[in-house]
Design a protein around this motif. Structure first.
Motif, mmCIF file in Angstrom:
data_model
loop_
_atom_site.group_PDB
_atom_site.id
_atom_site.type_symbol
_atom_site.label_atom_id
_atom_site.label_comp_id
_atom_site.label_asym_id
_atom_site.label_seq_id
_atom_site.Cartn_x
_atom_site.Cartn_y
_atom_site.Cartn_z
ATOM 1 N N VAL A 39 0.307 -2.320 -7.559
ATOM 2 C CA VAL A 39 1.558 -1.559 -7.649
ATOM 3 C C VAL A 39 2.056 -1.541 -9.088
ATOM 4 O O VAL A 39 2.508 -0.500 -9.593
ATOM 5 N N ARG A 40 1.991 -2.678 -9.777
ATOM 6 C CA ARG A 40 2.432 -2.716 -11.173
ATOM 7 C C ARG A 40 1.614 -1.755 -12.035
ATOM 8 O O ARG A 40 2.157 -1.061 -12.896
ATOM 9 N N ALA A 41 0.298 -1.711 -11.791
ATOM 10 C CA ALA A 41 -0.561 -0.797 -12.561
ATOM 11 C C ALA A 41 -0.176 0.662 -12.299
ATOM 12 O O ALA A 41 -0.085 1.478 -13.237
ATOM 13 N N SER A 42 0.058 1.015 -11.050
ATOM 14 C CA SER A 42 0.466 2.380 -10.716
ATOM 15 C C SER A 42 1.839 2.689 -11.286
ATOM 16 O O SER A 42 2.116 3.825 -11.699
ATOM 17 N N ASP B 273 6.715 -5.587 -9.797
ATOM 18 C CA ASP B 273 6.288 -5.789 -8.410
ATOM 19 C C ASP B 273 5.332 -6.989 -8.339
ATOM 20 O O ASP B 273 4.511 -7.203 -9.242
ATOM 21 N N PRO B 274 5.409 -7.774 -7.277
ATOM 22 C CA PRO B 274 4.490 -8.923 -7.156
ATOM 23 C C PRO B 274 3.026 -8.532 -6.983
ATOM 24 O O PRO B 274 2.135 -9.354 -7.239
ATOM 25 N N GLU C 238 0.830 -1.203 0.000
ATOM 26 C CA GLU C 238 0.000 0.000 0.000
ATOM 27 C C GLU C 238 0.867 1.257 0.000
ATOM 28 O O GLU C 238 0.533 2.261 -0.658
ATOM 29 N N VAL C 239 1.998 1.210 0.694
ATOM 30 C CA VAL C 239 2.904 2.353 0.732
ATOM 31 C C VAL C 239 3.563 2.550 -0.631
ATOM 32 O O VAL C 239 3.679 3.684 -1.127
ATOM 33 N N ARG C 240 4.022 1.464 -1.254
ATOM 34 C CA ARG C 240 4.621 1.583 -2.590
ATOM 35 C C ARG C 240 3.608 2.149 -3.582
ATOM 36 O O ARG C 240 3.938 2.997 -4.412
ATOM 37 N N ASP C 241 2.363 1.685 -3.484
ATOM 38 C CA ASP C 241 1.312 2.155 -4.395
ATOM 39 C C ASP C 241 1.036 3.637 -4.188
ATOM 40 O O ASP C 241 0.931 4.407 -5.159
ATOM 41 N N SER C 242 0.902 4.068 -2.928
ATOM 42 C CA SER C 242 0.657 5.486 -2.637
ATOM 43 C C SER C 242 1.817 6.350 -3.102
ATOM 44 O O SER C 242 1.612 7.485 -3.568
ATOM 45 N N SER C 243 3.037 5.837 -2.971
ATOM 46 C CA SER C 243 4.217 6.597 -3.406
ATOM 47 C C SER C 243 4.193 6.823 -4.910
ATOM 48 O O SER C 243 4.518 7.917 -5.397
#
Length: 552
Positions: A524-527, A519-520, A478-483
């Motif tokens: 995250v991959r979509a973002s 990213d697994p 969730e943090v990687r996605d928000s970043s």
């Protein structure tokens, strides 16, 4: 039942099976509650036409359901579906004066009064709406001339309902008063005719007594009533007792109740300016109390010069953890809504408001340490409270677009960076922090270009990009996605600024983003795909920059 909404008079004549069906149900000693409920609604729909009403009356079918021979004393009346079907049937039938007179003269209106207090909330609410419908039908189909307080000018059915309202408001039972307040709220919402103001004149003092005497606990229903009235043309231009009563409510309701009323007032198109100022004061009072608790007595420069209600009441709520969090979350939610209005109806002290938000966010993270008794209590109540943090960050984000906040931009970034750097910041709060930071970085860029102060903001950019690099490597998806979402929003807003592009492309951020394409986690991959697309724009299509370090 929808098929029977056909207004044709010949419906009964062409389909004699309908009257036969109703007759057969009336003949049953104990029909099924569901069948009886259906039949009650069907009969009401058929009787909505005045001609069909008379036909059913001639067949003596209505009295068995809605008159003195109705199912009120049978065991089936104990079933809520039967009572609900009866109310719905009557409501459908109430489209003309013969039905209204028949019900009132046959004692059916007393049944509706009783159903207002039904244990089934659905039935009770339906009964209240039915009384409102009958009152409007009685008044507006009988006369078109302005009415006064003289009983002789009002239709008999309307007088019966009004007397019931007045008597209930003077009852010693809170339940009776609540029923009438809810009925009035529905009435003023559905009807804006001038006669509603005449009705109000007879009950205004009683409503005011609920605020000042507080002998019966019904104050929580008053804000909704007053707001429905405030939107009505019959009251918004009123120079009588209405606006003074609104002022009285703001002074005497609890801070939570008054906050709901205050926000509603600030949404109004037409309202006396002194009432608007008082409403804004109510909204800001909890934050003002926190600023006072955090300041030395001689150093205080807060939000308010004076309070509307007793500050001790607000302080008492802030001293309890649950009420403190609830009051602040409501206040911050209202302020976010206020900031979103296209045209603010009142002048807001943005600088002081921003300072109070920074203070709240600092208290939630455990700093600074307040020495006053109230301040230390508030700190204990707010520390690590994610609900207040997210609400405060939402308001902080909206303030980035307001004038008068530039002088505190350093303090804003201090608290935002502390949240971004803190490893204990939970993902939901971090996401809100990124959103607020994005808005304030855009504001910072505008200030830098307008005042040629890029050198003073370079350190902030370095800190932001450094923490972004760390967050892109977080073990929490969730943090990687928000970043990544944060980075994308920055590129969208600032991709034409050479200084931003240079700082971004000379950092490790582009390479880290590229790695996240594998990213697994699919989100995250979509973002990451979206972020790489925007990075590609500034890398290949934006004007070329001098090479600084290893560019992506």
């Amino acid at each position: 039942l929808d098929w029977f909404l056909d207004p044709s008079t010949k419906l009964l004549q062409d389909n004699p099976c309908l009257t036969e069906f109703i007759t057969s149900i009336l003949a049953l000693p104990e029909p099924s509650p569901s069948v009886l409920s259906f039949t009650l609604r069907l009969t009401g729909i058929l009787a909505a036409s005045e001609e069909r009403f008379h036909l059913l009356q001639q067949e003596k079918l209505l009295a068995g359901f809605f008159g003195g021979d109705g199912p009120f004393s049978s065991s089936m009346w104990q079933d809520a579906s039967v009572r609900s079907g009866w109310v719905e049937g009557v409501h459908s039938m109430m489209q003309h004066q013969p039905a209204l007179h028949s019900l009132c003269n046959g004692g059916g209106i007393d049944v509706i009064f009783t159903l207002q207090g039904d244990p089934s909330l659905f039935v009770a609410s339906a009964a209240s709406r039915l009384l409102v419908h009958m009152l409007i039908l009685s008044v507006e189909s009988k006369t078109s001339k302005p009415l006064s307080r003289k009983d002789s000018e009002w239709p008999a059915c309307a007088l019966t309902i009004i007397k019931h309202i007045e008597d209930s408001l003077q009852s010693n039972l809170a339940s009776d008063i609540q029923q009438s307040l809810k009925l009035l709220t529905t009435l003023f919402h559905n009807c804006h005719s001038k006669w509603t103001e005449v009705l109000w004149q007879g009950i205004a003092k009683q409503i005011e007594s609920f605020l000042t005497e507080k002998s019966v606990q019904v104050q929580h229903l008053v804000p909704s009533l007053l707001l429905k009235m405030a939107w009505s043309p019959a009251f918004c231009h009123s120079e009588g007792r209405f606006w003074p009563l609104v002022t009285c409510a703001l002074e005497h309701l609890t801070p939570v109740q008054a906050g709901h009323l205050a926000m509603g007032i600030l949404r109004l198109y037409k309202c006396p300016q002194d009432v608007r100022i008082q409403a804004l004061t109510v909204l800001l009072q909890p934050l003002d109390c926190i600023l006072r608790a955090a300041s030395q007595p001689l150093e205080y420069a807060g939000l308010l010069d004076e309070s509307v209600s007793d500050p001790a009441t607000v302080e008492s709520l802030l001293s309890s953890k649950s009420s403190c969090i609830g009051l602040l979350c409501q206040t911050l939610s209202h302020l976010e809504e206020l900031m979103s209005l296209v045209h603010l109806p009142v002048e807001v002290p943005y600088s002081s408001l921003l300072r109070s938000l920074v203070m709240v966010l600092q208290l939630c993270s455990g700093s600074p340490s307040l020495v006053s008794p109230l301040g230390s209590t508030i700190t204990r109540n707010l520390i690590n409270c994610s609900r207040v943090q997210m609400s405060a960050l939402d308001v902080l984000r909206t303030l980035s677009e307001q004038n008068g906040c530039s002088t505190l931009i350093g303090s804003v970034f201090d608290v935002l960076l502390s949240y971004l750097e803190n490893p204990n910041t939970i993902p939901t709060v971090l996401k809100k922090t990124f959103q607020a930071t994005s808005k304030w970085l855009v504001r910072l860029d505008h200030l830098s270009r307008s005042k040629n102060r890029w050198q003073h903001t370079e350190k902030i950019w370095e800190d932001v990009l450094m923490v972004l690099q760390k967050r892109l490597c977080s073990p929490c998806w969730e943090v990687r996605d928000s970043s990544l979402e944060f980075l994308t929003s920055l590129i969208k807003a600032l991709r034409d600024q050479a200084e931003f592009r240079q700082s971004l492309l000379s950092s490790e951020v582009p390479k880290l983003v590229e790695n996240l394409l594998e990213d697994p986690e699919s989100y995250v991959r979509a973002s990451a795909v979206t972020a790489v697309g925007h990075l590609a724009f500034i890398t290949y299509f934006a004007p070329r920059l001098p090479v600084v370090g290893q560019q992506y």
